[in-house]
Scaffold this active site. Structure first.
Site, PDB file in Angstrom:
ATOM      1  N   LYS A 174       0.828  -1.213   0.000  1.00 43.70           N
ATOM      2  CA  LYS A 174       0.000   0.000   0.000  1.00 43.70           C
ATOM      3  C   LYS A 174       0.858   1.257   0.000  1.00 43.70           C
ATOM      4  O   LYS A 174       0.474   2.287  -0.575  1.00 43.70           O
ATOM      5  CB  LYS A 174      -0.965   0.014   1.197  1.00 43.70           C
ATOM      6  N   GLY A 196      -0.388 -14.172 -13.505  1.00 45.92           N
ATOM      7  CA  GLY A 196      -1.521 -14.149 -12.578  1.00 45.92           C
ATOM      8  C   GLY A 196      -2.103 -12.754 -12.489  1.00 45.92           C
ATOM      9  O   GLY A 196      -1.429 -11.826 -12.044  1.00 45.92           O
ATOM     10  N   ILE A 233      -2.596  -9.783  -6.200  1.00 45.90           N
ATOM     11  CA  ILE A 233      -1.211  -9.297  -6.173  1.00 45.90           C
ATOM     12  C   ILE A 233      -0.800  -8.811  -7.557  1.00 45.90           C
ATOM     13  O   ILE A 233      -0.187  -7.744  -7.706  1.00 45.90           O
ATOM     14  CB  ILE A 233      -0.253 -10.409  -5.673  1.00 45.90           C
ATOM     15  N   VAL A 283       0.700 -19.879 -18.456  1.00 48.33           N
ATOM     16  CA  VAL A 283       2.158 -19.903 -18.654  1.00 48.33           C
ATOM     17  C   VAL A 283       2.638 -21.343 -18.566  1.00 48.33           C
ATOM     18  O   VAL A 283       2.323 -22.054 -17.610  1.00 48.33           O
ATOM     19  CB  VAL A 283       2.848 -19.002 -17.607  1.00 48.33           C
ATOM     20  N   ALA A 320      -5.601 -10.408   5.976  1.00 49.61           N
ATOM     21  CA  ALA A 320      -5.113 -10.064   7.306  1.00 49.61           C
ATOM     22  C   ALA A 320      -6.267  -9.915   8.297  1.00 49.61           C
ATOM     23  O   ALA A 320      -6.212 -10.447   9.413  1.00 49.61           O
ATOM     24  CB  ALA A 320      -4.306  -8.777   7.222  1.00 49.61           C
ATOM     25  N   HIS A 327     -23.368  14.954   3.422  1.00 54.34           N
ATOM     26  CA  HIS A 327     -23.256  15.436   2.053  1.00 54.34           C
ATOM     27  C   HIS A 327     -22.184  16.523   2.008  1.00 54.34           C
ATOM     28  O   HIS A 327     -22.139  17.359   2.909  1.00 54.34           O
ATOM     29  CB  HIS A 327     -24.594  16.031   1.597  1.00 54.34           C
TER      30      HIS A 327
HETATM   31  P1  FAD Z   1       1.593 -14.121   8.259  1.00 57.56           P
HETATM   32  O1  FAD Z   1       1.358 -12.678   8.181  1.00 57.56           O
HETATM   33  O2  FAD Z   1       2.212 -14.800   7.101  1.00 57.56           O
HETATM   34  O3  FAD Z   1       2.506 -14.344   9.550  1.00 57.56           O
HETATM   35  C1  FAD Z   1       2.968 -15.607   9.921  1.00 57.56           C
HETATM   36  C2  FAD Z   1       4.159 -15.419  10.841  1.00 57.56           C
HETATM   37  O4  FAD Z   1       4.494 -16.678  11.385  1.00 57.56           O
HETATM   38  C3  FAD Z   1       5.402 -14.903  10.121  1.00 57.56           C
HETATM   39  O5  FAD Z   1       5.923 -13.792  10.814  1.00 57.56           O
HETATM   40  C4  FAD Z   1       6.374 -16.079  10.162  1.00 57.56           C
HETATM   41  O6  FAD Z   1       7.714 -15.654  10.336  1.00 57.56           O
HETATM   42  C5  FAD Z   1       5.900 -16.812  11.410  1.00 57.56           C
HETATM   43  N1  FAD Z   1       6.187 -18.253  11.421  1.00 57.56           N
HETATM   44  C6  FAD Z   1       5.767 -19.176  10.524  1.00 57.56           C
HETATM   45  N2  FAD Z   1       6.180 -20.411  10.916  1.00 57.56           N
HETATM   46  C7  FAD Z   1       6.869 -20.238  12.058  1.00 57.56           C
HETATM   47  C8  FAD Z   1       7.549 -21.122  12.936  1.00 57.56           C
HETATM   48  N3  FAD Z   1       7.594 -22.435  12.715  1.00 57.56           N
HETATM   49  N4  FAD Z   1       8.184 -20.602  14.002  1.00 57.56           N
HETATM   50  C9  FAD Z   1       8.162 -19.259  14.246  1.00 57.56           C
HETATM   51  N5  FAD Z   1       7.538 -18.386  13.461  1.00 57.56           N
HETATM   52  C10 FAD Z   1       6.894 -18.868  12.389  1.00 57.56           C
HETATM   53  N6  FAD Z   1      -4.243  -8.951   3.112  1.00 57.56           N
HETATM   54  C11 FAD Z   1      -5.152  -7.993   3.374  1.00 57.56           C
HETATM   55  O7  FAD Z   1      -6.086  -8.232   4.141  1.00 57.56           O
HETATM   56  N7  FAD Z   1      -5.053  -6.750   2.802  1.00 57.56           N
HETATM   57  C12 FAD Z   1      -4.049  -6.431   1.956  1.00 57.56           C
HETATM   58  O8  FAD Z   1      -3.983  -5.309   1.465  1.00 57.56           O
HETATM   59  C13 FAD Z   1      -3.079  -7.419   1.665  1.00 57.56           C
HETATM   60  N8  FAD Z   1      -2.052  -7.155   0.836  1.00 57.56           N
HETATM   61  C14 FAD Z   1      -1.110  -8.116   0.604  1.00 57.56           C
HETATM   62  C15 FAD Z   1      -0.078  -7.823  -0.282  1.00 57.56           C
HETATM   63  C16 FAD Z   1       0.887  -8.774  -0.560  1.00 57.56           C
HETATM   64  C17 FAD Z   1       2.014  -8.444  -1.505  1.00 57.56           C
HETATM   65  C18 FAD Z   1       0.823 -10.047   0.089  1.00 57.56           C
HETATM   66  C19 FAD Z   1       1.885 -11.078  -0.165  1.00 57.56           C
HETATM   67  C20 FAD Z   1      -0.204 -10.342   0.956  1.00 57.56           C
HETATM   68  C21 FAD Z   1      -1.188  -9.384   1.217  1.00 57.56           C
HETATM   69  N9  FAD Z   1      -2.266  -9.644   2.050  1.00 57.56           N
HETATM   70  C22 FAD Z   1      -3.207  -8.691   2.285  1.00 57.56           C
HETATM   71  C23 FAD Z   1      -2.412 -10.942   2.730  1.00 57.56           C
HETATM   72  C24 FAD Z   1      -1.928 -10.823   4.193  1.00 57.56           C
HETATM   73  O9  FAD Z   1      -0.590 -10.417   4.210  1.00 57.56           O
HETATM   74  C25 FAD Z   1      -2.096 -12.151   4.897  1.00 57.56           C
HETATM   75  O10 FAD Z   1      -3.444 -12.571   4.784  1.00 57.56           O
HETATM   76  C26 FAD Z   1      -1.749 -12.048   6.364  1.00 57.56           C
HETATM   77  O11 FAD Z   1      -0.437 -11.581   6.559  1.00 57.56           O
HETATM   78  C27 FAD Z   1      -1.886 -13.411   7.039  1.00 57.56           C
HETATM   79  O12 FAD Z   1      -1.637 -13.274   8.397  1.00 57.56           O
HETATM   80  P2  FAD Z   1      -1.113 -14.504   9.253  1.00 57.56           P
HETATM   81  O13 FAD Z   1      -0.881 -13.964  10.624  1.00 57.56           O
HETATM   82  O14 FAD Z   1      -1.993 -15.661   9.087  1.00 57.56           O
HETATM   83  O15 FAD Z   1       0.278 -14.933   8.597  1.00 57.56           O
HETATM   84  P1  NAD Z   2      -4.818 -14.949  -6.501  1.00 59.63           P
HETATM   85  O1  NAD Z   2      -5.400 -16.265  -6.216  1.00 59.63           O
HETATM   86  O2  NAD Z   2      -5.577 -13.711  -6.165  1.00 59.63           O
HETATM   87  O3  NAD Z   2      -4.440 -14.839  -8.052  1.00 59.63           O
HETATM   88  C1  NAD Z   2      -3.610 -15.753  -8.699  1.00 59.63           C
HETATM   89  C2  NAD Z   2      -3.986 -15.797 -10.166  1.00 59.63           C
HETATM   90  O4  NAD Z   2      -2.981 -16.511 -10.881  1.00 59.63           O
HETATM   91  C3  NAD Z   2      -5.305 -16.516 -10.429  1.00 59.63           C
HETATM   92  O5  NAD Z   2      -6.176 -15.664 -11.130  1.00 59.63           O
HETATM   93  C4  NAD Z   2      -4.888 -17.744 -11.242  1.00 59.63           C
HETATM   94  O6  NAD Z   2      -5.860 -18.113 -12.194  1.00 59.63           O
HETATM   95  C5  NAD Z   2      -3.607 -17.264 -11.913  1.00 59.63           C
HETATM   96  N1  NAD Z   2      -2.689 -18.354 -12.337  1.00 59.63           N
HETATM   97  C6  NAD Z   2      -2.359 -19.468 -11.666  1.00 59.63           C
HETATM   98  N2  NAD Z   2      -1.468 -20.206 -12.366  1.00 59.63           N
HETATM   99  C7  NAD Z   2      -1.227 -19.540 -13.534  1.00 59.63           C
HETATM  100  C8  NAD Z   2      -0.401 -19.786 -14.669  1.00 59.63           C
HETATM  101  N3  NAD Z   2       0.373 -20.870 -14.779  1.00 59.63           N
HETATM  102  N4  NAD Z   2      -0.411 -18.892 -15.692  1.00 59.63           N
HETATM  103  C9  NAD Z   2      -1.179 -17.784 -15.589  1.00 59.63           C
HETATM  104  N5  NAD Z   2      -1.984 -17.504 -14.543  1.00 59.63           N
HETATM  105  C10 NAD Z   2      -2.002 -18.362 -13.507  1.00 59.63           C
HETATM  106  O7  NAD Z   2      -3.388 -14.964  -5.757  1.00 59.63           O
HETATM  107  P2  NAD Z   2      -2.345 -13.807  -5.505  1.00 59.63           P
HETATM  108  O8  NAD Z   2      -2.662 -12.611  -6.312  1.00 59.63           O
HETATM  109  O9  NAD Z   2      -1.002 -14.452  -5.626  1.00 59.63           O
HETATM  110  O10 NAD Z   2      -2.600 -13.451  -3.985  1.00 59.63           O
HETATM  111  C11 NAD Z   2      -2.385 -14.442  -2.970  1.00 59.63           C
HETATM  112  C12 NAD Z   2      -3.213 -14.167  -1.755  1.00 59.63           C
HETATM  113  O11 NAD Z   2      -2.790 -12.982  -1.103  1.00 59.63           O
HETATM  114  C13 NAD Z   2      -4.673 -14.000  -2.111  1.00 59.63           C
HETATM  115  O12 NAD Z   2      -5.396 -15.044  -1.516  1.00 59.63           O
HETATM  116  C14 NAD Z   2      -5.081 -12.699  -1.518  1.00 59.63           C
HETATM  117  O13 NAD Z   2      -6.200 -12.849  -0.707  1.00 59.63           O
HETATM  118  C15 NAD Z   2      -3.901 -12.223  -0.679  1.00 59.63           C
HETATM  119  N6  NAD Z   2      -3.703 -10.797  -0.993  1.00 59.63           N
HETATM  120  C16 NAD Z   2      -4.690  -9.923  -0.659  1.00 59.63           C
HETATM  121  C17 NAD Z   2      -4.568  -8.588  -0.999  1.00 59.63           C
HETATM  122  C18 NAD Z   2      -5.663  -7.656  -0.641  1.00 59.63           C
HETATM  123  O14 NAD Z   2      -6.467  -7.985   0.219  1.00 59.63           O
HETATM  124  N7  NAD Z   2      -5.743  -6.472  -1.240  1.00 59.63           N
HETATM  125  C19 NAD Z   2      -3.453  -8.146  -1.700  1.00 59.63           C
HETATM  126  C20 NAD Z   2      -2.489  -9.074  -2.048  1.00 59.63           C
HETATM  127  C21 NAD Z   2      -2.621 -10.398  -1.683  1.00 59.63           C
END
Ligand code: FAD
Ligand code: NAD
Length: 478
Positions: free
Chosen positions: A58, A188, A192, A245, A327, A451
């Site tokens: 973000k 994809g 993301i 792909v 999250a 408004h």
């Molecule tokens: P995580 O945040 O993955 O945290 C897990 C933690 O556990 C990590 O710190 C890891 O180090 C620790 N851990 C794992 N195994 C062990 C172990 N064995 N011992 C000790 N520590 C361990 N979601 C949204 O809602 N809004 C968004 O805008 C959004 N944007 C995203 C953008 C990107 C690029 C990505 C990749 C994800 C995004 N997400 C978003 C998804 C969001 O980040 C996840 O849904 C969220 O972080 C999950 O929370 P969690 O606590 O389950 O796991």
């Molecule tokens: P996604 O499931 O949203 O999208 C992955 C896409 O890749 C799908 O549309 C799928 O059809 C496509 N795909 C898979 N294999 C392919 C291939 N071989 N060739 C071409 N296309 C292919 O997954 P993501 O974007 O990687 O995000 C992962 C998770 O992270 C999601 O579950 C999402 O909830 C979370 N996330 C959330 C936010 C948010 O809340 N704004 C932001 C980022 C990530």
């Protein structure tokens, strides 16, 4: 002799740190173990969300949007700037500062709530024991009456385009580019792909998204998805649907990606490629010998509606369990589990988890889509309001998008709300509250909205469900 706790939380991402803080607030002796360290080897709590997910993405989305506005929109509003140029190092530094401040903030919150934080890799052992190996290889054993697993998720790596961390990267790598790739391939067109594709397109990359599915954003409302596709293409994202792909070859500083669609096989070459094809639970090495933690068909930790695993007194929350990988969903699960440990009976309402894609405009929804309800033969009424008719949207030059309310045709209960709008992530919260309270479209229509605001669009869409919207032409007169 192992140190004993009431609650041990593995993982300090949003799901884990919420569970740990709430458990400590409720008077339980709590430990939270996480292995994440920053580039300097210091603990970086907050998991994927704070370190490489929600927050840094973000920061770049907001900064790149402002850059685009300064380049091409300010002029229209009568704002003259000098030549606008990009300082990517500074943009990345801003992102890094936000991440650092928030990860330190989580450490501060855990400490001030009395949570004992341990840095290291945790492994669940039999009889509610946990072994923790720190970064020096030192191992300690803990025991806990209740254990909450919150290990999160990791990106999927596909054989057709294996990540090398340089030219072919996952979302983490794509947040770290130190120069704008001239050409960028994104595999994809999911959340993301669209968010990070938007960032780099706004900063100057030619971006092509290759999406295997023939339909764009299948989980979103069809009308919104169609409008969003047009809008993103106008913004310079080239989205090729039905393009799976199948191979990739790094070649002289570029990557040649091969994909297959209905017309056959094609090759396209990029400077860099982001693989964004989904994420999977990160549970490798989580369980020691003899720990029979059941998994579901997707490879996630199997849990019931209250996040109870197959093992007594062991719970699991967040991305590592079923449901959307978001999250806020994990946060609510963490709090639910902590509260249930002291006898309260909260329940996460999985029917009102909001989804947001932070593009511009933002796409947000809660509840069911029109097409899903129709396929289930549930009778519905739909009210729609285009932002082009909103005074506030016009004043701020953000008229792209629409707000749609879907209600049950007989009971008028709101079943879904779908938004494509600037600040859609904020607008959807009003719909979540309405649905959480079981509101009807009429309830929203009878509610007063300030408004001029974009929220008035939700009011108008709710009124439109029964043909009473004021600012759009209606055929119904009642
Ligand atoms: P995580 O945040 O993955 O945290 C897990 C933690 O556990 C990590 O710190 C890891 O180090 C620790 N851990 C794992 N195994 C062990 C172990 N064995 N011992 C000790 N520590 C361990 N979601 C949204 O809602 N809004 C968004 O805008 C959004 N944007 C995203 C953008 C990107 C690029 C990505 C990749 C994800 C995004 N997400 C978003 C998804 C969001 O980040 C996840 O849904 C969220 O972080 C999950 O929370 P969690 O606590 O389950 O796991
Ligand atoms: P996604 O499931 O949203 O999208 C992955 C896409 O890749 C799908 O549309 C799928 O059809 C496509 N795909 C898979 N294999 C392919 C291939 N071989 N060739 C071409 N296309 C292919 O997954 P993501 O974007 O990687 O995000 C992962 C998770 O992270 C999601 O579950 C999402 O909830 C979370 N996330 C959330 C936010 C948010 O809340 N704004 C932001 C980022 C990530």
């Amino acid at each position: 002799m192992s140190e004993a706790f009431d609650v041990a939380v593995i993982g300090a991402g949003p799901a884990g740190y919420h569970a740990a803080i709430r458990a400590a607030q409720l008077g339980l002796k709590t430990v939270c173990i996480d292995r994440w360290v920053d580039k300097n080897g210091a603990a970086a709590l907050g998991g994927t969300c704070l370190n490489v997910g929600c927050i840094p993405s973000k920061a770049l989305l907001d900064a790149s949007h402002k850059f685009r506005q300064a380049l091409s929109e300010f002029n229209e509003l009568g704002i003259k700037t000098g030549k606008v140029s990009l300082d990517l190092d500074q943009m990345q530094a801003h992102k890094g500062k936000v991440v650092q401040s928030l990860t330190q903030g989580v450490a501060g919150l855990l400490k001030s709530n009395g949570v004992d934080v341990r840095l290291g890799r945790a492994r669940l052992e039999v009889d509610n024991k946990i072994s923790v190996i720190d970064h020096t290889g030192n191992e300690v054993s803990l025991s806990s009456k209740a254990i909450i697993l919150a290990p999160g998720s990791k990106p999927i790596d596909i054989a057709a385009c294996p990540m090398d961390g340089e030219q072919i990267v996952d979302s983490t790598g794509a947040l770290e580019f130190n120069e704008v790739p001239k050409t960028l391939g994104v595999i994809g067109a999911g959340v993301i792909g669209l968010e990070l594709g938007s960032v780099w397109a706004r900063l100057g990359s030619e971006v092509v998204l290759l999406e295997a599915l023939p339909e764009f954003l299948p989980a979103a409302d069809r009308q919104l998805a169609k409008a969003a596709l047009k809008q993103f293409e106008r913004q310079g994202l080239e989205i090729r649907l039905g393009a799976k792909v199948i191979n990739s070859v790094p070649k002289k500083g570029r990557v040649e990606v091969e994909y297959q669609d209905n017309d056959g096989k094609h090759k396209v070459s990029f400077d860099r490629v982001i693989v964004a094809v989904g994420r999977v639970p990160d549970i490798d090495g989580l369980c020691g010998d003899g720990v029979a933690l059941a998994l579901d068909q997707r490879g996630a930790i199997a849990v019931d509606d209250q996040c109870q695993t197959s093992l007594p007194n062991v719970f699991a929350v967040g991305d590592a369990v079923r449901g959307p990988m978001l999250a806020h969903k994990g946060m609510e699960e963490g709090i639910m589990v902590a509260e249930r440990l002291v006898g309260s009976k909260p329940q996460v309402n999985y029917d009102t988890v909001p989804s947001v894609i932070y593009t511009h405009p933002e796409i947000a929804w809660v509840g069911e889509s029109e097409q899903h309800l129709t396929s289930q033969e549930i009778p519905i009424k739909v009210g729609m309001f285009p932002l082009a008719a909103s005074g506030r949207a016009m004043a701020s030059n953000e008229t792209e998008g629409l707000i749609k309310v879907v209600a049950h045709a007989e009971t008028d209960r709101i079943l879904g709300v779908h938004v494509m709008a600037a600040h859609g992530s904020e607008l959807i919260a009003e719909a979540v509250i309405a649905m959480e309270f079981g509101a009807s479209a009429e309830d929203l229509g009878l509610t007063m909205f300030a408004h001029p605001t974009l929220s008035e669009g939700l009011h108008e869409a709710a009124l439109a469900v029964s043909g009473h919207a004021i600012h759009i032409a209606n055929r119904k007169r009642r």
